[in-house]
Design a protein around this motif. Structure first.
Motif, PDB file in Angstrom:
ATOM      1  N   ASN A 126      43.449  14.624  51.939  1.00 30.82           N
ATOM      2  CA  ASN A 126      43.750  14.147  50.588  1.00 30.82           C
ATOM      3  C   ASN A 126      44.089  12.667  50.622  1.00 30.82           C
ATOM      4  N   GLU A 127      43.843  12.001  49.516  1.00 28.02           N
ATOM      5  CA  GLU A 127      44.207  10.593  49.385  1.00 28.02           C
ATOM      6  C   GLU A 127      44.674  10.349  47.955  1.00 28.02           C
ATOM      7  N   VAL A 128      45.767   9.587  47.805  1.00 26.00           N
ATOM      8  CA  VAL A 128      46.298   9.233  46.498  1.00 26.00           C
ATOM      9  C   VAL A 128      46.411   7.722  46.452  1.00 26.00           C
ATOM     10  N   LYS A 129      45.992   7.145  45.321  1.00 25.55           N
ATOM     11  CA  LYS A 129      46.095   5.700  45.121  1.00 25.55           C
ATOM     12  C   LYS A 129      46.825   5.457  43.818  1.00 25.55           C
ATOM     13  N   GLY A 130      47.657   4.424  43.797  1.00 29.79           N
ATOM     14  CA  GLY A 130      48.372   4.096  42.573  1.00 29.79           C
ATOM     15  C   GLY A 130      49.059   2.761  42.682  1.00 29.79           C
ATOM     16  N   ASP A 131      49.641   2.336  41.575  1.00 30.89           N
ATOM     17  CA  ASP A 131      50.386   1.084  41.532  1.00 30.89           C
ATOM     18  C   ASP A 131      51.808   1.295  42.064  1.00 30.89           C
ATOM     19  N   LYS A 132      52.333   2.523  41.840  1.00 30.53           N
ATOM     20  CA  LYS A 132      53.665   2.868  42.339  1.00 30.53           C
ATOM     21  C   LYS A 132      53.709   4.372  42.577  1.00 30.53           C
ATOM     22  N   ILE A 133      54.244   4.751  43.723  1.00 33.04           N
ATOM     23  CA  ILE A 133      54.421   6.165  44.053  1.00 33.04           C
ATOM     24  C   ILE A 133      55.868   6.361  44.482  1.00 33.04           C
ATOM     25  N   VAL A 134      56.528   7.340  43.885  1.00 34.18           N
ATOM     26  CA  VAL A 134      57.912   7.659  44.223  1.00 34.18           C
ATOM     27  C   VAL A 134      57.919   9.018  44.922  1.00 34.18           C
ATOM     28  N   ILE A 135      58.558   9.060  46.104  1.00 36.24           N
ATOM     29  CA  ILE A 135      58.660  10.302  46.879  1.00 36.24           C
ATOM     30  C   ILE A 135      60.138  10.590  47.101  1.00 36.24           C
ATOM     31  N   ARG A 136      60.580  11.793  46.689  1.00 31.66           N
ATOM     32  CA  ARG A 136      61.965  12.233  46.940  1.00 31.66           C
ATOM     33  C   ARG A 136      61.927  13.452  47.841  1.00 31.66           C
ATOM     34  N   TYR A 137      62.394  13.282  49.068  1.00 31.91           N
ATOM     35  CA  TYR A 137      62.381  14.349  50.067  1.00 31.91           C
ATOM     36  C   TYR A 137      63.117  15.590  49.587  1.00 31.91           C
ATOM     37  N   ASN A 138      64.356  15.417  49.149  1.00 34.86           N
ATOM     38  CA  ASN A 138      65.220  16.547  48.796  1.00 34.86           C
ATOM     39  C   ASN A 138      64.600  17.464  47.756  1.00 34.86           C
ATOM     40  N   GLU A 139      63.879  16.878  46.823  1.00 34.37           N
ATOM     41  CA  GLU A 139      63.345  17.635  45.701  1.00 34.37           C
ATOM     42  C   GLU A 139      61.893  18.053  45.906  1.00 34.37           C
ATOM     43  N   GLY A 140      61.241  17.558  46.964  1.00 34.48           N
ATOM     44  CA  GLY A 140      59.825  17.813  47.131  1.00 34.48           C
ATOM     45  C   GLY A 140      59.041  17.199  45.981  1.00 34.48           C
ATOM     46  N   PHE A 141      59.476  16.029  45.509  1.00 34.58           N
ATOM     47  CA  PHE A 141      58.969  15.381  44.307  1.00 34.58           C
ATOM     48  C   PHE A 141      58.108  14.184  44.659  1.00 34.58           C
ATOM     49  N   ILE A 142      56.930  14.086  44.032  1.00 33.53           N
ATOM     50  CA  ILE A 142      56.083  12.911  44.173  1.00 33.53           C
ATOM     51  C   ILE A 142      55.587  12.533  42.781  1.00 33.53           C
ATOM     52  N   ASN A 143      55.740  11.271  42.407  1.00 36.09           N
ATOM     53  CA  ASN A 143      55.285  10.765  41.115  1.00 36.09           C
ATOM     54  C   ASN A 143      54.353   9.586  41.379  1.00 36.09           C
ATOM     55  N   VAL A 144      53.131   9.659  40.857  1.00 35.16           N
ATOM     56  CA  VAL A 144      52.134   8.604  41.052  1.00 35.16           C
ATOM     57  C   VAL A 144      51.902   7.911  39.721  1.00 35.16           C
TER      58      VAL A 144
END
Length: 155
Positions: A118-136
């Protein structure tokens, strides 16, 4: 002045010894601003995570504990997420917030997950370990993009 500077560096390195290992060509500490600036071939190791950049700044709180790290210039990273998922990629800038276990990847971000192709591209990506959260996030000129390979069915 040199003694204060060296004691700040040694105290800082001691505080990070168990959690984060930092190396660079040059360390510049500012006790009043509670910052340590790293310049040239910066490398940061935290558990299984690694980050390389041209420069970085580590911001300390009142107890001289790292509360934020900002890396800039040719940033490359290798991170391990929940369930041992490994990602790698590059960005113009990376901000790490230890309290939230959050990475903010900023500017021309490319993130790859080799195991899943998989590959994700974006201007900003936020990753939060504790929550298993990714925002692109994309922008008006460049939308966020997800590229993944489908498995072919046998004939």
């Amino acid at each position: 002045m040199k003694k204060i500077f060296l004691s700040l560096i040694f105290a800082f390195c001691h505080l990070l010894a168990e959690e984060i290992e930092v190396s660079a060509r040059e360390f510049i500490g500012d006790e009043k601003k509670k910052t340590t600036y790293l310049k040239g071939n910066v490398e940061v190791k935290r558990l299984q995570d690694r980050l390389k950049a041209n420069e970085a700044t580590i911001f300390l709180n009142a107890a001289n504990r790292p509360e934020k790290m900002q890396a800039k210039g040719n940033v490359q990273f290798w991170l391990t997420l929940e369930e041992s998922r490994k990602i790698q990629g590059s960005a113009n800038e990376v901000i790490y917030l230890p309290k939230n276990e959050e990475y903010q990847l900023i500017g021309n971000v490319i993130v790859r997950e080799p195991a899943k192709n998989n590959e994700v591209k974006g201007d900003k990506i936020v990753i939060r370990y504790n929550e298993g959260f990714i925002n692109v996030l994309g922008n008006d000129n460049k939308p966020a993009k997800l590229i993944f390979k489908l498995e072919k069915k046998p004939k």
